[in-house]
Design a protein around this motif. Structure first.
Motif, PDB file in Angstrom:
ATOM      1  N   GLN A  37       5.713 -20.357 -28.977  1.00  0.00           N
ATOM      2  CA  GLN A  37       5.292 -21.118 -27.809  1.00  0.00           C
ATOM      3  C   GLN A  37       5.286 -22.620 -28.093  1.00  0.00           C
ATOM      4  O   GLN A  37       5.115 -23.058 -29.222  1.00  0.00           O
ATOM      5  CB  GLN A  37       3.903 -20.672 -27.370  1.00  0.00           C
ATOM      6  CG  GLN A  37       3.848 -19.213 -26.944  1.00  0.00           C
ATOM      7  CD  GLN A  37       4.777 -18.899 -25.790  1.00  0.00           C
ATOM      8  OE1 GLN A  37       4.694 -19.528 -24.740  1.00  0.00           O
ATOM      9  NE2 GLN A  37       5.674 -17.950 -25.977  1.00  0.00           N
ATOM     10  N   LYS A  38       5.420 -23.402 -27.018  1.00  0.00           N
ATOM     11  CA  LYS A  38       5.364 -24.847 -27.134  1.00  0.00           C
ATOM     12  C   LYS A  38       3.971 -25.275 -27.539  1.00  0.00           C
ATOM     13  O   LYS A  38       2.974 -24.717 -27.074  1.00  0.00           O
ATOM     14  CB  LYS A  38       5.749 -25.500 -25.802  1.00  0.00           C
ATOM     15  CG  LYS A  38       5.816 -27.017 -25.849  1.00  0.00           C
ATOM     16  CD  LYS A  38       6.324 -27.568 -24.529  1.00  0.00           C
ATOM     17  CE  LYS A  38       6.402 -29.087 -24.560  1.00  0.00           C
ATOM     18  NZ  LYS A  38       6.916 -29.630 -23.278  1.00  0.00           N
ATOM     19  N   VAL A  39       3.860 -26.256 -28.413  1.00  0.00           N
ATOM     20  CA  VAL A  39       2.559 -26.739 -28.878  1.00  0.00           C
ATOM     21  C   VAL A  39       2.401 -28.202 -28.503  1.00  0.00           C
ATOM     22  O   VAL A  39       3.357 -28.892 -28.176  1.00  0.00           O
ATOM     23  CB  VAL A  39       2.409 -26.571 -30.404  1.00  0.00           C
ATOM     24  CG1 VAL A  39       2.494 -25.109 -30.783  1.00  0.00           C
ATOM     25  CG2 VAL A  39       3.462 -27.367 -31.144  1.00  0.00           C
ATOM     26  N   SER A  40       1.171 -28.663 -28.582  1.00  0.00           N
ATOM     27  CA  SER A  40       0.863 -30.037 -28.189  1.00  0.00           C
ATOM     28  C   SER A  40       0.911 -30.964 -29.404  1.00  0.00           C
ATOM     29  O   SER A  40       0.618 -30.567 -30.523  1.00  0.00           O
ATOM     30  CB  SER A  40      -0.531 -30.108 -27.559  1.00  0.00           C
ATOM     31  OG  SER A  40      -0.587 -29.291 -26.408  1.00  0.00           O
ATOM     32  N   TYR A  41       1.269 -32.200 -29.158  1.00  0.00           N
ATOM     33  CA  TYR A  41       1.199 -33.246 -30.169  1.00  0.00           C
ATOM     34  C   TYR A  41      -0.193 -33.863 -30.115  1.00  0.00           C
ATOM     35  O   TYR A  41      -0.884 -33.761 -29.103  1.00  0.00           O
ATOM     36  CB  TYR A  41       2.276 -34.308 -29.880  1.00  0.00           C
ATOM     37  CG  TYR A  41       3.665 -33.863 -30.217  1.00  0.00           C
ATOM     38  CD1 TYR A  41       4.230 -34.138 -31.454  1.00  0.00           C
ATOM     39  CD2 TYR A  41       4.418 -33.144 -29.300  1.00  0.00           C
ATOM     40  CE1 TYR A  41       5.513 -33.723 -31.756  1.00  0.00           C
ATOM     41  CE2 TYR A  41       5.700 -32.714 -29.603  1.00  0.00           C
ATOM     42  CZ  TYR A  41       6.248 -33.006 -30.828  1.00  0.00           C
ATOM     43  OH  TYR A  41       7.514 -32.589 -31.149  1.00  0.00           O
ATOM     44  N   GLY A 108       9.873 -27.456 -27.538  1.00  0.00           N
ATOM     45  CA  GLY A 108       9.200 -28.746 -27.481  1.00  0.00           C
ATOM     46  C   GLY A 108       9.365 -29.625 -28.694  1.00  0.00           C
ATOM     47  O   GLY A 108       8.662 -30.625 -28.843  1.00  0.00           O
ATOM     48  N   THR A 110       9.102 -28.827 -32.129  1.00  0.00           N
ATOM     49  CA  THR A 110       8.352 -28.561 -33.355  1.00  0.00           C
ATOM     50  C   THR A 110       8.887 -27.302 -34.027  1.00  0.00           C
ATOM     51  O   THR A 110       9.670 -26.545 -33.452  1.00  0.00           O
ATOM     52  CB  THR A 110       6.848 -28.380 -33.071  1.00  0.00           C
ATOM     53  OG1 THR A 110       6.659 -27.250 -32.207  1.00  0.00           O
ATOM     54  CG2 THR A 110       6.253 -29.626 -32.439  1.00  0.00           C
TER      55      THR A 110
END
Length: 237
Positions: A37-41, A108, A110
């Motif tokens: 899944q996409k993760v946050s910075y 995203g 990463t």
């Protein structure tokens, strides 16, 4: 001097199957691994508390995996999220043998990165394939060509049923089996009880991870994930 196997990015060296057979085991299919899944910075380093928990002792499948003295490992080989350097689509597994890193690419921009141990010269390879099979706590069945090199392993031969699963088994807590063109390459991603081998070239062709890390990897890698292995390092791609 052993010959180092080389290969285009689109095909495995067919002769590698014979030399990499030391990692062959029984296979079981698991089809429903999650897509990363996409993760946050921002991406931030793990705290001491997080690292202690990450590499703590863990019970799995009736086996107790010992805690890893992670302080004795180069921190660059800790499991960690990084900015993706591979340029590959999300869900791809990428092995950079030169740097001793394995990446699972995430959406995203990463990737989750793991430190690995790799095959020593003469057993190394590069190419592209598919993670066709996955197995928890595999048996280690040593083929004849490996027994010729190490006669003491004869008690773990295919004929003798191999080494039973457990924390001393060289394939560790999980194994992921690489196929190409519908055929088993006999090349594996697998756990290892030998945490000191991470970052080194010591195994007979397969990529080894700390057992705690292979448990995490196993959860992240989709069934039929594409895998790409680079011998020259990502900077040469």
């Amino acid at each position: 001097m052993p010959t180092v196997c080389t290969l285009s990015r689109r095909a495995f060296l067919l002769g590698a199957a014979a030399t990499l057979a030391g990692c062959a085991t029984t296979e079981t299919s698991v089809k429903n691994a999650p897509i990363p899944q996409k993760v946050s910075y921002p991406i931030v380093p793990a705290t001491v508390e997080e690292l202690a928990a990450r590499y703590a002792a863990v019970e799995d499948g009736g086996h107790v995996i010992p805690a890893i003295p992670y302080q004795e490992i180069d921190p660059k080989y800790y499991r960690q999220r990084v900015t993706d350097p591979t340029g590959e689509p999300a869900g791809t597994v990428v092995v950079d043998t030169a740097s001793r890193f394995l990446y699972v690419v995430e959406p995203g921009g990463t990737a989750m990165r793991y430190g690995v141990g790799i095959g020593r010269d003469g057993f190394a390879w590069e190419g592209e394939g598919v993670i066709q099979w996955r197995q928890p706590w595999p048996r280690w069945k040593v083929p004849a060509d490996m027994i010729k090199r190490q006669p003491s392993l004869a008690k773990y031969s295919v004929e003798n049923g191999g080494m039973e699963p457990g924390i001393k088994n060289p394939l560790g807590a999980r194994a992921l089996y690489i196929h190409q063109g519908g055929k088993d390459t006999l090349y594996r991603l697998h756990g290892s009880p030998d945490w000191k081998s991470i970052g080194k070239a010591t195994s007979s062709g397969c990529v080894r991870l700390i057992n705690q890390d292979v448990l995490d990897l196993y959860k992240r890698v989709p069934y039929h994930a594409r895998i790409v292995v680079h011998q020259g390092g990502l900077e040469s791609v």
